[in-house]
Design an enzyme around this catalytic site. Structure first.
Site, PDB file in Angstrom:
ATOM      1  N   CYS A 151      70.846  92.202  66.666  1.00 28.07           N
ATOM      2  CA  CYS A 151      70.935  93.033  67.873  1.00 28.07           C
ATOM      3  C   CYS A 151      72.372  93.376  68.245  1.00 28.07           C
ATOM      4  O   CYS A 151      72.601  94.218  69.107  1.00 28.07           O
ATOM      5  CB  CYS A 151      70.249  92.324  69.031  1.00 28.07           C
ATOM      6  SG  CYS A 151      70.856  90.664  69.288  1.00 28.07           S
ATOM      7  N   SER A 183      66.234  84.033  69.025  1.00 26.62           N
ATOM      8  CA  SER A 183      64.790  84.130  68.802  1.00 26.62           C
ATOM      9  C   SER A 183      64.111  84.964  69.889  1.00 26.62           C
ATOM     10  O   SER A 183      64.760  85.802  70.528  1.00 26.62           O
ATOM     11  CB  SER A 183      64.214  82.717  68.704  1.00 26.62           C
ATOM     12  OG  SER A 183      62.886  82.791  68.245  1.00 26.62           O
TER      13      SER A 183
HETATM   14  C1  SAM Z   1      67.655  88.520  65.996  1.00 30.40           C
HETATM   15  S1  SAM Z   1      67.548  87.242  64.837  1.00 30.40           S
HETATM   16  C2  SAM Z   1      65.797  87.162  64.610  1.00 30.40           C
HETATM   17  C3  SAM Z   1      65.268  85.808  64.929  1.00 30.40           C
HETATM   18  C4  SAM Z   1      63.790  85.569  64.714  1.00 30.40           C
HETATM   19  N1  SAM Z   1      62.933  86.604  65.196  1.00 30.40           N
HETATM   20  C5  SAM Z   1      63.401  84.236  65.344  1.00 30.40           C
HETATM   21  O1  SAM Z   1      62.348  84.117  65.930  1.00 30.40           O
HETATM   22  O2  SAM Z   1      64.190  83.291  65.248  1.00 30.40           O
HETATM   23  C6  SAM Z   1      68.096  88.037  63.377  1.00 30.40           C
HETATM   24  C7  SAM Z   1      67.974  87.202  62.112  1.00 30.40           C
HETATM   25  O3  SAM Z   1      68.260  88.046  61.008  1.00 30.40           O
HETATM   26  C8  SAM Z   1      69.033  87.355  60.059  1.00 30.40           C
HETATM   27  N2  SAM Z   1      69.773  88.413  59.322  1.00 30.40           N
HETATM   28  C9  SAM Z   1      70.710  89.232  59.817  1.00 30.40           C
HETATM   29  N3  SAM Z   1      71.099  90.125  58.872  1.00 30.40           N
HETATM   30  C10 SAM Z   1      70.379  89.849  57.759  1.00 30.40           C
HETATM   31  C11 SAM Z   1      70.318  90.417  56.460  1.00 30.40           C
HETATM   32  N4  SAM Z   1      71.085  91.452  56.127  1.00 30.40           N
HETATM   33  N5  SAM Z   1      69.472  89.883  55.567  1.00 30.40           N
HETATM   34  C12 SAM Z   1      68.687  88.826  55.900  1.00 30.40           C
HETATM   35  N6  SAM Z   1      68.679  88.251  57.132  1.00 30.40           N
HETATM   36  C13 SAM Z   1      69.521  88.756  58.044  1.00 30.40           C
HETATM   37  C14 SAM Z   1      69.885  86.397  60.856  1.00 30.40           C
HETATM   38  O4  SAM Z   1      70.225  85.276  60.074  1.00 30.40           O
HETATM   39  C15 SAM Z   1      68.946  86.042  62.015  1.00 30.40           C
HETATM   40  O5  SAM Z   1      68.214  84.871  61.733  1.00 30.40           O
END
Ligand code: SAM
Length: 388
Positions: free
Chosen positions: A87, A370
């Site tokens: 985000c 999360s």
């Molecule tokens: C906003 S959080 C989402 C959290 C999730 N919905 C939860 O319940 O915990 C974004 C997640 O995306 C992962 N992330 C960010 N960029 C990424 C990428 N290019 N490839 C894989 N994962 C990624 C981060 O590590 C993070 O855990």
């Protein structure tokens, strides 16, 4: 027969969970009671993946989502994609670079795979911060979804609208590929600010209520539970105190006794949750302080516990007679909400656990990234429901 309808009746929906973090989407789909199985989850963060594996017995595919190809995704034969991309490109505190921010690129890349896929999903669910809906990434997403024959309904909702005393408004996009449609098609291509269509009401009566941005969430507060219901340890001195008769809080009553570690509590030492006096003196005026009977607390961010300003509420463990500044902050013995309590406010299930090696700061960071299961579960229930 409509594509997917037999699947729904005979077999669970096959679902991919992108940016899986600690599994908020997975808990939400479970809570929604949707007949679904997560066929794969993807996240780049190995600490988040440790937590996910600890709770679900499956380690997400670790790596950059950007490297996935259409053929990779086709191999999962998934009918639904759940995505909660980073985000930071859209937050008010950030630079709001939108799609120019490198962190937006993996999400755009996934969207580009939809028309290249031989088995594009029937349903897509996207979660992000408020601010996403005015970004250029949002415009690109809506254009791509329309081109790929998806109809969308968008929401900005907070846990406060679901009885949880927690202010965390978030943006959600629900998309269904035609000929699939929503239960309330009246709201197609609209942004809604109230949970109307998720509830079992007559859609026509909800149009005005849902189309208006929420100037304040105050109208929802009376139906919220008090913060007290989300605490793992009730305040030791919850009784009303006058400042003259103020006693020190009985800290011992919120310490874990030996052997309690495995019960989901994150308390290793109660003292680490009390806010140091130096911080109260310096930042007291900027702190958001809540009481056990409060009906709202502020959004916990991933920096909670590292910084006190703007990262989430603090709990007064000694409740003053009146909630006025007359009782000084020092006397209220402020403490941080524990990670378990933040998980409770995110409506995570009681059996959610952190593996013991995950530090307190890491726990807050993961929880701050999360989502609210209380909000996402009814949205997913609505997305997967077939019109009657
Ligand atoms: C906003 S959080 C989402 C959290 C999730 N919905 C939860 O319940 O915990 C974004 C997640 O995306 C992962 N992330 C960010 N960029 C990424 C990428 N290019 N490839 C894989 N994962 C990624 C981060 O590590 C993070 O855990």
């Amino acid at each position: 027969m409509e594509e997917g309808s037999c699947k729904r009746q005979c077999e669970p929906w096959r679902v991919l969970e992108f940016y899986s973090g600690i599994g908020g989407m997975r808990y939400s789909i479970m809570k929604a009671g949707v007949n679904a199985m997560i066929v794969e989850a993807f996240d780049i963060n190995d600490v988040a993946n440790d937590v996910y594996e600890y709770n679900f017995g499956h380690r997400p595919c670790q790596g950059n989502i950007q490297t996935l190809s259409a053929a990779d995704l086709d191999s999962y034969r998934a009918q639904a994609w759940l995505l909660s991309p980073p985000c930071q490109p859209y937050t008010r505190q950030g630079l709001q670079k939108g799609s120019a921010d490198a962190r937006a690129s993996s999400f755009l890349k996934i969207l580009e795979l939809i028309p290249k896929s031989s088995q594009p999903p029937l349903m897509i669910f996207v979660e992000n911060v408020v601010g996403f809906e005015t970004s250029d990434t949002h415009s690109i997403m809506i254009e791509m979804l329309a081109k790929a024959a998806f109809v969308t309904q968008e929401f900005i909702l907070s846990p406060l609208q679901f009885g949880v005393p927690y202010s965390r408004p978030r943006y959600f996009c629900l998309a269904k590929r035609k000929p699939s449609s929503f239960q309330c098609p009246l709201f197609n291509n609209q942004l809604l600010w109230a949970p109307g269509p998720l509830l079992d009401n007559d859609a026509n009566n909800m149009v005005n209520e849902c189309n208006q941005p929420q100037e304040s969430y105050d109208q929802w507060l009376p139906a919220c539970l008090p913060v007290e219901n989300f605490l793992e340890f009730k305040n030791p001195t919850n009784q009303v105190e006058t400042s003259s008769s103020l006693k020190l809080p009985t800290i011992v009553s919120i310490e874990v006794s030996e052997g309690d570690e495995g019960n989901g509590s994150d308390f290793t030492s109660a003292s680490q949750y009390f806010v140091p006096l130096s911080l109260i003196k310096r930042w007291g005026a900027a702190m958001d302080i809540v009481y056990p009977d409060s009906k709202r607390c502020c959004c916990f961010t991933k920096s909670y516990y590292r910084y006190v300003k703007g990262t989430g509420s603090l709990l007064a463990t000694v409740q003053p007679k009146t909630e006025s500044k007359a009782s000084s902050l020092e006397e209220q013995h402020l403490r941080y909400f524990t990670p378990r309590e933040v998980a409770n406010l995110h409506s995570f299930p009681k059996d959610f656990r952190f593996p013991p090696q995950i530090s307190i700061r890491q726990r807050y960071a993961l929880l701050g990234n999360s989502l609210s299961v209380a909000v996402v579960a009814p949205l997913l229930g609505y997305l997967f429901a077939e019109p009657s």
